[in-house]
Motif scaffolding. Structure first.
Motif: not given
Length: 122
Positions: A57-79
């Motif tokens: 599940v991901t969610s974005y502010s309308d003003s950033m949808k399509g321009r910003f992407t959130i993701s997670r790297d479990r190997g590096k323990n980062t978002v």
């Protein structure tokens, strides 16, 4: 003690891209819901994007949808937050947040980082 450390901020021209990262202590970035918020000068903090612990599940502010992407790297323990087509109005301090439960756009996250400055020049 949970620590969230943001990095990747900086100065970029309008239309450019930046990738922010949030490194978390322990297994926070792997097992917690994570989010990004931002606060521009003299404005209230606003929601940017969120991801649940399982990445389904991901969610974005309308003003950033399509321009910003959130993701997670479990190997590096980062978002990360990939930001494209940046605009001057995206200038703000960007904060990483974490919670055991998915909060979506709510600001009721349990842990917060210190923030990283993003400045977009016109």
């Amino acid at each position: 003690q949970v620590q969230l450390v943001e990095s990747g901020g900086g100065l970029v021209q309008a239309g450019g891209s930046l990738r922010l990262s949030c490194a978390a202590s322990g297994r926070i970035a792997i097992t917690y819901a994570m989010a990004w918020f931002r606060q521009a000068p003299e404005k209230e903090r606003e929601f940017v994007a969120a991801i649940d612990w399982s990445d389904t599940v991901t969610s974005y502010s309308d003003s950033m949808k399509g321009r910003f992407t959130i993701s997670r790297d479990r190997g590096k323990n980062t978002v990360s937050l990939e930001m494209n087509s940046l605009k001057p109005e995206d200038t703000a301090v960007y904060y990483c947040a974490a919670s055991p439960h998915y909060r979506g756009s709510s600001s009721n996250y349990d842990y917060w980082g210190q923030g990283t400055q993003v400045t977009v020049s016109s």
